[in-house]
Scaffold this active site. Structure first.
Site, PDB file in Angstrom:
ATOM      1  N   TYR A 106       1.161   6.199  -6.939  1.00 30.32           N
ATOM      2  CA  TYR A 106       2.494   6.588  -6.471  1.00 30.32           C
ATOM      3  C   TYR A 106       2.817   8.010  -6.916  1.00 30.32           C
ATOM      4  O   TYR A 106       3.199   8.874  -6.115  1.00 30.32           O
ATOM      5  CB  TYR A 106       3.539   5.620  -6.999  1.00 30.32           C
ATOM      6  CG  TYR A 106       4.969   6.049  -6.707  1.00 30.32           C
ATOM      7  CD1 TYR A 106       5.548   5.781  -5.469  1.00 30.32           C
ATOM      8  CD2 TYR A 106       5.726   6.726  -7.659  1.00 30.32           C
ATOM      9  CE1 TYR A 106       6.840   6.193  -5.189  1.00 30.32           C
ATOM     10  CE2 TYR A 106       7.016   7.140  -7.392  1.00 30.32           C
ATOM     11  CZ  TYR A 106       7.573   6.867  -6.160  1.00 30.32           C
ATOM     12  OH  TYR A 106       8.851   7.284  -5.885  1.00 30.32           O
ATOM     13  N   LYS A 110       2.975  11.398  -4.563  1.00 31.08           N
ATOM     14  CA  LYS A 110       4.266  12.088  -4.561  1.00 31.08           C
ATOM     15  C   LYS A 110       4.083  13.552  -4.953  1.00 31.08           C
ATOM     16  O   LYS A 110       4.700  14.455  -4.378  1.00 31.08           O
ATOM     17  CB  LYS A 110       5.227  11.403  -5.531  1.00 31.08           C
ATOM     18  CG  LYS A 110       6.055  10.276  -4.942  1.00 31.08           C
ATOM     19  CD  LYS A 110       7.103  10.813  -3.985  1.00 31.08           C
ATOM     20  CE  LYS A 110       8.120   9.745  -3.639  1.00 31.08           C
ATOM     21  NZ  LYS A 110       9.132  10.257  -2.670  1.00 31.08           N
TER      22      LYS A 110
END
Length: 267
Positions: A106, A110
């Site tokens: 994640y 990102k």
């Protein structure tokens, strides 16, 4: 190993809290800008949009499509996790996104997406990245709902002493921060900002407050932070060989987030 895995499973179920960003209102919580690598200005027509995609390909597509839009501003909603490498964050500004050191898929994607978005900043397209930190509020099914559910089941421990200071963001402040970034893109473009309430609290206090509001018992047992991180690593390994199931209930990154300080410079 059997005991460690059993403990890991318990910790994972108890601490499955998504470490998402949170934005603060314009008067209290945007931090010092992060510096970003120099990029060649885009020469295509400028655009305007608010990007919430998490994957780099989607972010690139949005930035490209934005060049055909009538507006000239784009706000990418990122996460403080893009600059977190596992150590405590104590009063720091928004540091540069670093995919190589980011913890977990994640945070890494990102970080990659934030760099792509900021690379699209140009005189024709003003791009701002905002990093809301731990957003919460009415209707939240991620942070608050998971904490309450684990507490109700008696599976919500404190990691370490529960004294790590953590900053969060109320949903209204998050929305205000995003709108402020869009409205002031001409002045603050090309940089990243962390948005929070600017009111760091010990993690034990935060959890106790959420539990009290929901009418459930606050955490009454503790787990060493090191053990929690080990458990997170074990669970991540198990999830890698079990494709197609839900997200892991615990990760090393999450254990770090709940046992180390992370609050930001509000100047």
């Amino acid at each position: 190993m059997m005991i460690q895995r059993a403990l890991a499973a318990t910790l994972v179920a108890a601490l499955a809290v998504t470490a998402c960003g949170g934005d603060d209102d314009t008067s209290t919580s945007d931090t010092s800008p992060a510096t970003t690598p120099a990029t060649t200005p885009a020469t295509t027509p400028a655009t305007s949009a608010t990007a919430t995609a998490t994957s780099p390909p989607t972010t690139s597509a949005i930035a490209t499509a934005a060049t055909d839009a009538p507006s000239r501003r784009l706000v990418y909603v990122s996460s403080p996790s893009v600059a977190h490498a596992g150590a405590a964050i104590v009063g720091e500004p928004a540091m540069p996104a670093d995919p190589a050191r980011a913890r977990g898929d994640y945070a890494r994607t990102k970080a990659e997406a934030e760099l792509l978005a900021l690379a699209a900043d140009s005189p024709r397209l003003r791009v701002v990245a905002v990093r809301p930190h731990l957003v919460w509020g009415p209707g939240d099914t991620q942070l608050v709902a998971r904490i309450v559910e684990r507490a109700r089941l008696g599976r919500l421990p404190l990691l370490g002493h529960g004294a790590a200071l953590i900053d969060t963001t109320y949903i209204d402040n998050a929305a205000s921060g995003i709108v402020a970034a869009l409205e002031r893109a001409e002045d603050v473009h090309g940089r990243a900002y962390v948005i929070t309430n600017g009111e760091p609290r010990p993690v034990a206090e935060l959890l106790a407050g959420i539990c009290a509001a929901a009418g459930v018992r606050a955490p009454g047992w503790r787990v060493p932070a090191g053990l929690a991180r080990t458990a997170g690593s074990v669970i991540e390994a198990v999830w890698r060989i079990r494709p197609g199931i839900d997200e892991p209930p615990m990760t090393r990154f999450l254990a770090e987030q709940l046992s180390t300080a992370h609050w930001f410079d509000q100047r």
